[in-house]
Each structure stands twice: as structure tokens, then as C-alpha cells.
Enzyme design. Structure first.
Site, short mmCIF file in Angstrom:
data_model
loop_
_atom_site.label_atom_id
_atom_site.label_comp_id
_atom_site.label_asym_id
_atom_site.label_seq_id
_atom_site.Cartn_x
_atom_site.Cartn_y
_atom_site.Cartn_z
N HIS A 64 6.91 26.00 28.55
CA HIS A 64 6.53 24.85 29.36
C HIS A 64 6.50 23.60 28.49
O HIS A 64 5.90 23.58 27.42
CB HIS A 64 5.15 25.06 29.98
CG HIS A 64 5.18 25.92 31.21
ND1 HIS A 64 4.14 25.99 32.10
CD2 HIS A 64 6.13 26.75 31.69
CE1 HIS A 64 4.44 26.83 33.09
NE2 HIS A 64 5.65 27.30 32.85
N TYR B 119 -3.81 21.27 37.28
CA TYR B 119 -5.27 21.23 37.30
C TYR B 119 -5.68 20.13 38.28
O TYR B 119 -5.31 18.97 38.09
CB TYR B 119 -5.85 20.91 35.93
CG TYR B 119 -5.56 21.94 34.85
CD1 TYR B 119 -6.51 22.91 34.53
CD2 TYR B 119 -4.36 21.93 34.15
CE1 TYR B 119 -6.27 23.85 33.53
CE2 TYR B 119 -4.11 22.87 33.15
CZ TYR B 119 -5.07 23.82 32.84
OH TYR B 119 -4.82 24.74 31.86
N PRO C 191 -12.19 28.42 30.85
CA PRO C 191 -10.73 28.62 30.88
C PRO C 191 -9.94 27.34 31.09
O PRO C 191 -8.72 27.35 30.93
CB PRO C 191 -10.53 29.59 32.05
CG PRO C 191 -11.76 29.44 32.90
CD PRO C 191 -12.87 29.09 31.97
N LYS D 13 -7.80 27.96 26.18
CA LYS D 13 -8.03 28.02 24.74
C LYS D 13 -8.55 29.38 24.25
O LYS D 13 -8.53 29.63 23.04
CB LYS D 13 -9.03 26.94 24.31
CG LYS D 13 -8.49 25.53 24.46
CD LYS D 13 -7.27 25.33 23.59
CE LYS D 13 -6.53 24.05 23.91
NZ LYS D 13 -5.21 23.99 23.30
N TYR E 293 -3.77 20.22 23.98
CA TYR E 293 -3.31 21.29 24.88
C TYR E 293 -2.33 22.21 24.18
O TYR E 293 -2.38 23.44 24.32
CB TYR E 293 -2.66 20.68 26.12
CG TYR E 293 -2.43 21.67 27.24
CD1 TYR E 293 -3.48 22.03 28.09
CD2 TYR E 293 -1.18 22.25 27.46
CE1 TYR E 293 -3.28 22.94 29.13
CE2 TYR E 293 -0.97 23.16 28.49
CZ TYR E 293 -2.03 23.49 29.32
OH TYR E 293 -1.84 24.41 30.33
#
Length: 390
Positions: free
Chosen positions: A72, A201, A293, A297, A385
Site C-alpha cells: 500500500h 479511518y 489498533p 502498531k 504510519y
């Protein structure tokens, strides 16, 4: 039984550490309370940072990961109406994350244990850690009704939040930092194509939602719910309806519905235990820290712990180097706290907390607006991220 390192827990952290030590000629044995089938039945995260991928590459156990994993280049934040794409590849000089289920990574490590000479003892019950403050700790356990004992130089606890390893450190030595969140994540796993080729998200007035995936044909979705909710109260239809609302119209138009393969509610917690080393005992992964979550991580933090632990232990046994062992806790915790910060801040940004009022909501909206218009803000998010350096 005598060995150099006794590893408690045969999840991904324990198996990864075992393989790394064996690759460097360090003797070790892994004790696991559950059966192999039970370990593989646990449904966990599936977004891998560079550190996790690189360790699998280093071991030469990345064939399936490369063939089946989904690289990704970015992910999305949503506020009910728009998608704010964070282009992690462009913002971090070409770095990516890879979607590959934790269960599959664990399977890869399990399948290689015989060939690589990694001894794993499953169904080792009643495990207790003794003399961790000495140079000769030992671990008795029971298997098939018979008592056994492992004598070693070091013990590494990879046995999760509820395992015995952290409890072997005296309360007078350790410090717990904890934040429990007033909601849980209700998740559904279904054999349907994902609604977007990257994660979403979402912060909606009805609550948080996440659109994720395990493959191009298997999707994982979440909504946050009060801790008082029960899975039985959420039919598949009700959950799909709620997801369509919270993820926003663009994602909703591409949602494919299907029966749940698995459905559960997971509480959220931020937790850090310090120090991560006491005497001859080192802690890795969930035995020392838990992250919400949000931001994916958990497994990756365990992998960075394993990286530091493997370097320290191989240095000790192969080079008579004590410095990395002495520095292990401080080194690992420096990265842990940065990842805890990112997971906490993303959780605060994307969830509606019961105590929040109009001011807090306005701050969330202002932060999302800033992120949408600021390359600097997006770069900071992307760097965290994709995973900070080890």
C-alpha cells in the site's frame, strides 16, 4: 533441558525471535501454553511496517508475503463526507506498508521451525519464571501431566499482556502507564472484496469506522461501540448498515456485503510497562506494551522489540558484548513511546469520546482540515504510519 535463551510464547514475536537467534547460532527453545491450531486461530492485525517485512526478508521467509501481500502506498482519513488521502510513498521517499494477515505471518514462521532447527514446545502449561535476577534463571512447566524444566542464561517474555513474564518483575521495580478507552471495536471479517484498495479511518458523528482488508477477496471492517454492547446485539445487516453510514457515501457505494466469518468486540487500551528488562529477563511485544489498533502498531512494535532483543542477545553470546543487553530496555522504550503517541493521537482524532463536547469536536474538525491542506502534517502522519527507524 539446558539452552542459552528460553522464549515464553510462540506467537509471531516469539517465533520471529527464535528464528533470528537460530540464524546466528544461538541456542533457544520456545514454550507455548496453547496448541498450534489455537495459535493460528487468533484473528489479528495485518498491516506490516518496514521493520516487520525486513526481518522476514532477512530470514528468507518472505516468499508468501511477497506473493500474497498487498503493498500500500497510502491510506485515508474520512470525516463522513470526504476522503483525505495520505500518500505515504510520495511523502516518505517511496516507502510502503504491506497488508498481510498476522495469522499468515505466524503460519510462515511455524512452517519453517523444523527446517531451521527451532524447537517449539506447545501445550507447555503452568509455566513459571524463577531466579530472573540471577545469571541462571530457569522455567519449569507441565506437559501431558509431566513436569519439565528449562535452564538458561536469558528468558525472553513474548507471552502477551496476560502471560507470566511481566509478573516475574517485582512491583517495586516496574512502573505501569495505562489508559483504557470507553469503547471497543466491533469487527467483522467477511469473504468480500474491500470497498477501497487502501484503508479508510473514518470519524463520523455516529462514531468511528475502519475499512480494511486481508486480501483482495477478504475484508475486515470495524465500528466503535460502547463497552456495554454485546456481539449478539449486532446482526450482520445492522453492522453493514452502520458501516455504510459512517464510512461516507464514496466508500458506501463500493461496499460488498456478505456473511460474517468472524465477529467480535475488542476493548482498546494504551499500556506501557517499564523497564522492559530486569536481570536476565527481557520483555517483547504485548507483555510490555499495548497500543490501540488505530494505526496498526501492535505487531510492528513487537517486531522492533524482537529486532533489538536479537541484536542484544547475539552480541552477548557471539561477541561477549554486554552493552546492548544493558541498553535494551531504554532502546526499545524510546521507540515504544513514539508509537504509543501516534496511536493515541490518531485514536483521539478519529473517535468521539463520551466526555467530549462541541469544543473538542471543533478541534477534531480543525485538525482534519489542517491535515487535508498541509503537506507537513501529512508527512508527519506518513512517517509514523510507515514506521519510524529502528
Amino acid at each position: 533441558m539446558k539452552t542459552q535463551v528460553c522464549i515464553i510464547g510462540a506467537g509471531p514475536a516469539g517465533l520471529l525471535l527464535g528464528h533470528l537467534l537460530r540464524a546466528e547460532g544461538v541456542d533457544c527453545v520456545v514454550l507455548e501454553r496453547r496448541s498450534p491450531d489455537y495459535v493460528l486461530s487468533r484473528i489479528r492485525a495485518g498491516v506490516l511496517e518496514n521493520i516487520t517485512v525486513s526481518l522476514m526478508e532477512r530470514l528468507g521467509l518472505d516468499q508468501r508475503l511477497k506473493a500474497e501481500g498487498l503493498p500500500h502506498d497510502g491510506f485515508n482519513l474520512a470525516d463522513g463526507e470526504r476522503l483525505i488521502r495520505i500518500d505515504i510513498a510520495e511523502l516518505t521517499g517511496g516507502q510502503q506498508v504491506v497488508v498481510y494477515g498476522q495469522t499468515e505471518l505466524t503460519r510462515d514462521l511455524m512452517d519453517a521451525r523444523e527446517e531451521r532447527g527451532l524447537e517449539v514446545i506447545y501445550e507447555a502449561e503452568e509455566t513459571v519464571l524463577f531466579d530472573v535476577e540471577s545469571d541462571a534463571p530457569y522455567v519449569p512447566y507441565t506437559r501431558d501431566g509431566t513436569q519439565h524444566r528449562v535452564d538458561c542464561r536469558f528468558i525472553v517474555g513474548c507471552d502477551g499482556f496476560h502471560g507470566p513474564s511481566r509478573k516475574a518483575i517485582p512491583a517495586s521495580v516496574g512502573m505501569e502507564y495505562q489508559r483504557e478507552y470507553p469503547f471497543g471495536w466491533l469487527g467483522i471479517l467477511a469473504d468480500v472484496p474491500p470497498c477501497n484498495h487502501e484503508l479508510i479511518y473514518a470519524n463520523h458523528e455516529r462514531g468511528f469506522a475502519l475499512a480494511s482488508m486481508r486480501s483482495e477477496t477478504r475484508s475486515r471492517y470495524y465500528v466503535d461501540v460502547p463497552l456495554t454492547d454485546k456481539v449478539e446485539e449486532w446482526s450482520d445487516e445492522r453492522l453493514w448498515d452502520e458501516l455504510a453510514i459512517r464510512l461516507g457515501p464514496e466508500a458506501a457505494a463500493n461496499i460488498t456485503r456478505g456473511p460474517a466469518l468472524e465477529k467480535s468486540i475488542a476493548p482498546l487500551r494504551s499500556f506501557v510497562f517499564a523497564p522492559m528488562r530486569h536481570g536476565s529477563l527481557l520483555l517483547c511485544g504485548d507483555s510490555a506494551h499495548i497500543v490501540p489498533p488505530t494505526g496498526a502498531k501492535g505487531l510492528n512494535l513487537a517486531a522492533s522489540d524482537v529486532h533489538y532483543a536479537a541484536e542484544a542477545l547475539t552480541g552477548f553470546f557471539n561477541k561477549s558484548d554486554n552493552d546492548a543487553i544493558a541498553a535494551y530496555s531504554d532502546t526499545a522504550l524510546a521507540r515504544v513511546w513514539k508509537s504509543e503517541r501516534f496511536s493515541w493521537s490518531l485514536t483521539k482524532l478519529m473517535h468521539r469520546f463520551p466526555e467530549d463536547g462541541p469544543f473538542e469536536r471543533a478541534m477534531q474538525q480543525a485538525e482534519l482540515d489542517y491535515i487535508a491542506s498541509s503537506r507537513a502534517a501529512q508527512t508527519s502522519i506518513a512517517e509514523n504510519y510507515v514506521g519510524l527507524p529502528v
